[in-house]
Enzyme design. Sequence first.
Site, PDB file in Angstrom:
ATOM      1  CG  HIS A 258      -2.074   0.947   1.057  1.00 39.08           C
ATOM      2  ND1 HIS A 258      -1.986   2.287   1.310  1.00 39.08           N
ATOM      3  CD2 HIS A 258      -3.330   0.724   0.602  1.00 39.08           C
ATOM      4  CE1 HIS A 258      -3.143   2.848   1.046  1.00 39.08           C
ATOM      5  NE2 HIS A 258      -3.982   1.924   0.613  1.00 39.08           N
ATOM      6  CG  ASP A 309      -8.503  -4.354  -3.255  1.00 40.67           C
ATOM      7  OD1 ASP A 309      -9.730  -4.263  -3.354  1.00 40.67           O
ATOM      8  OD2 ASP A 309      -7.729  -3.422  -3.534  1.00 40.67           O
TER       9      ASP A 309
HETATM   10  N1  COA Z   1       3.812  -7.605  -4.542  1.00 41.54           N
HETATM   11  C1  COA Z   1       5.159  -7.671  -4.564  1.00 41.54           C
HETATM   12  N2  COA Z   1       5.941  -6.638  -4.224  1.00 41.54           N
HETATM   13  C2  COA Z   1       5.333  -5.493  -3.881  1.00 41.54           C
HETATM   14  C3  COA Z   1       3.949  -5.358  -3.832  1.00 41.54           C
HETATM   15  C4  COA Z   1       3.185  -6.486  -4.176  1.00 41.54           C
HETATM   16  N3  COA Z   1       1.854  -6.431  -4.151  1.00 41.54           N
HETATM   17  N4  COA Z   1       3.631  -4.118  -3.441  1.00 41.54           N
HETATM   18  C5  COA Z   1       4.780  -3.481  -3.249  1.00 41.54           C
HETATM   19  N5  COA Z   1       5.806  -4.303  -3.502  1.00 41.54           N
HETATM   20  C6  COA Z   1       7.214  -4.014  -3.368  1.00 41.54           C
HETATM   21  C7  COA Z   1       7.749  -3.372  -4.637  1.00 41.54           C
HETATM   22  O1  COA Z   1       8.199  -4.327  -5.555  1.00 41.54           O
HETATM   23  C8  COA Z   1       8.865  -2.557  -4.070  1.00 41.54           C
HETATM   24  O2  COA Z   1       9.930  -3.416  -3.748  1.00 41.54           O
HETATM   25  P1  COA Z   1      11.451  -2.996  -3.988  1.00 41.54           P
HETATM   26  O3  COA Z   1      11.671  -1.838  -3.060  1.00 41.54           O
HETATM   27  O4  COA Z   1      12.189  -4.225  -3.639  1.00 41.54           O
HETATM   28  O5  COA Z   1      11.527  -2.617  -5.433  1.00 41.54           O
HETATM   29  C9  COA Z   1       8.306  -2.053  -2.745  1.00 41.54           C
HETATM   30  O6  COA Z   1       7.356  -3.035  -2.359  1.00 41.54           O
HETATM   31  C10 COA Z   1       7.615  -0.701  -2.840  1.00 41.54           C
HETATM   32  O7  COA Z   1       6.639  -0.763  -3.858  1.00 41.54           O
HETATM   33  P2  COA Z   1       6.134   0.468  -4.707  1.00 41.54           P
HETATM   34  O8  COA Z   1       5.972   0.051  -6.132  1.00 41.54           O
HETATM   35  O9  COA Z   1       6.961   1.684  -4.438  1.00 41.54           O
HETATM   36  O10 COA Z   1       4.712   0.696  -4.095  1.00 41.54           O
HETATM   37  P3  COA Z   1       3.656   1.763  -4.584  1.00 41.54           P
HETATM   38  O11 COA Z   1       3.317   2.613  -3.430  1.00 41.54           O
HETATM   39  O12 COA Z   1       4.063   2.456  -5.825  1.00 41.54           O
HETATM   40  O13 COA Z   1       2.423   0.837  -4.998  1.00 41.54           O
HETATM   41  C11 COA Z   1       0.574  -0.533  -4.825  1.00 41.54           C
HETATM   42  C12 COA Z   1       1.369   0.582  -4.170  1.00 41.54           C
HETATM   43  C13 COA Z   1      -0.718  -0.740  -4.043  1.00 41.54           C
HETATM   44  C14 COA Z   1       0.211  -0.139  -6.269  1.00 41.54           C
HETATM   45  C15 COA Z   1       1.418  -1.825  -4.826  1.00 41.54           C
HETATM   46  O14 COA Z   1       1.668  -2.222  -3.505  1.00 41.54           O
HETATM   47  C16 COA Z   1       0.776  -2.954  -5.627  1.00 41.54           C
HETATM   48  O15 COA Z   1       0.974  -3.033  -6.836  1.00 41.54           O
HETATM   49  N6  COA Z   1      -0.016  -3.827  -4.950  1.00 41.54           N
HETATM   50  C17 COA Z   1      -0.731  -4.873  -5.657  1.00 41.54           C
HETATM   51  C18 COA Z   1      -2.032  -4.329  -6.194  1.00 41.54           C
HETATM   52  C19 COA Z   1      -3.021  -4.086  -5.102  1.00 41.54           C
HETATM   53  O16 COA Z   1      -3.240  -4.925  -4.241  1.00 41.54           O
HETATM   54  N7  COA Z   1      -3.687  -2.940  -5.180  1.00 41.54           N
HETATM   55  C20 COA Z   1      -4.700  -2.554  -4.224  1.00 41.54           C
HETATM   56  C21 COA Z   1      -4.255  -1.422  -3.375  1.00 41.54           C
HETATM   57  S1  COA Z   1      -5.400  -1.061  -2.088  1.00 41.54           S
END
Ligand code: COA
Length: 372
Positions: A258, A309
């Site tokens: 998140h 979710d």
């Molecule tokens: N699965 C695997 N790794 C994840 C992850 C996930 N769901 N969410 C975050 N990470 C990891 C990233 O790969 C990154 O790792 P690194 O530092 O080794 O590269 C780190 O956590 C930070 O992630 P980041 O992309 O900066 O997070 P964000 O704030 O841009 O994205 C989300 C937030 C929600 C988009 C992201 O967590 C995600 O894609 N989650 C899955 C989709 C989801 O469940 N969405 C609903 C949100 S309520």
Amino acid sequence: MKDGLEGVIACQTKISRIELVNGKAVLEYRGYDIRDLARRASYEEVAYLLIYGELPKKYELQDFKIELAERRDLPPQIIGLLTHLPPYTHPMVVLRTATSYLGSLDRKIDVKTREENLEKAKNLIAKFPTIIAYYQRIRTGRNIIQPTLELSHAANFLYMLNGEMPSRTAEKALDMDLILHAEHELNASTFAARIAASTLADMYACVVAATGTLMGPLHGGAAQEVMKMLREIATPRRAEGYVRKKIEKGERIMGFGHRVYRGVMDPRAELLRRLAKKLAAEGSTKWFEISEEIAKAAYKHKKLLPNVDFYSASIYANLGIPDDLFVNIFAMGRISGWLAHIIEQYENNRLIRPRAEYVGEKEKKFIPISER
Ligand code: COA
């Protein structure tokens, strides 16, 4: 500047507060802790709180429930639209199309007095479940089931969807789920709604913007992807290997991570986990057990924590809701938060128009097309 506007404060709001207090995340709607609202209020009470700004008194809640119930049915034009859309249309595309159509039927579409804003808000909150349930019945070749005046928002939806009275447990589970999805500060779909509102676009246009934004798999579309993963894994003992492989390949595990809750538990996920467990105990434990193994593995291999979710998927599956309707259920809850933000934006508006840092090439010599 960090990508994705991370950490940027883009507006002030009195609608919800997310803060870290002593290492734990606090989430409040209009100052009330989400835990209290989830356990002790109904969705209608929370929707009233969000759009009016105060908890209703007993008689106000009674009136509000009646007002919503009276607005549940759809105009014949919308039923016609639902009948004519191809049955392979994703229910979220249907929802945003029907919302836009509702706007075209509203002769007061551009009126933005407080009274009219609240009227439109009540109409949209009331009609969202009917659009979703009617389309589900129509695309599966069944007769639509008209809404009833007597049932709660949650129970009436399940009744229109399945054609039978839901159990008390199912009603309570959906009611709590809707409360937990109702509002979450400046998430992507709410931000989209506020940007549209800041141009003084009509309320339907703002809700269409939000509905379109919620659909993406990085936002509300994640729950459907979680269900896909649960089905692929199929049995709890395969969860760890599945998660490990995904992480090794650098792929995302849906329902985890998140932008705001970094390294802390999303309070909604905690409550939804308990709800999923309770529902599983009274029905099928399969999806919950797989979910638990995924959660353990995601934490073990990448310290990932579930978001709103993740447990929603097993809850919806146990409620008999089809996978591609999951994001619509999110929208059914979130609509009251969107509307509260749209009204807040209208009432204290300045156009949202940030700047971009230009990183492209500069001052290039123009070459006429004949010479390129
Ligand atoms: N699965 C695997 N790794 C994840 C992850 C996930 N769901 N969410 C975050 N990470 C990891 C990233 O790969 C990154 O790792 P690194 O530092 O080794 O590269 C780190 O956590 C930070 O992630 P980041 O992309 O900066 O997070 P964000 O704030 O841009 O994205 C989300 C937030 C929600 C988009 C992201 O967590 C995600 O894609 N989650 C899955 C989709 C989801 O469940 N969405 C609903 C949100 S309520």
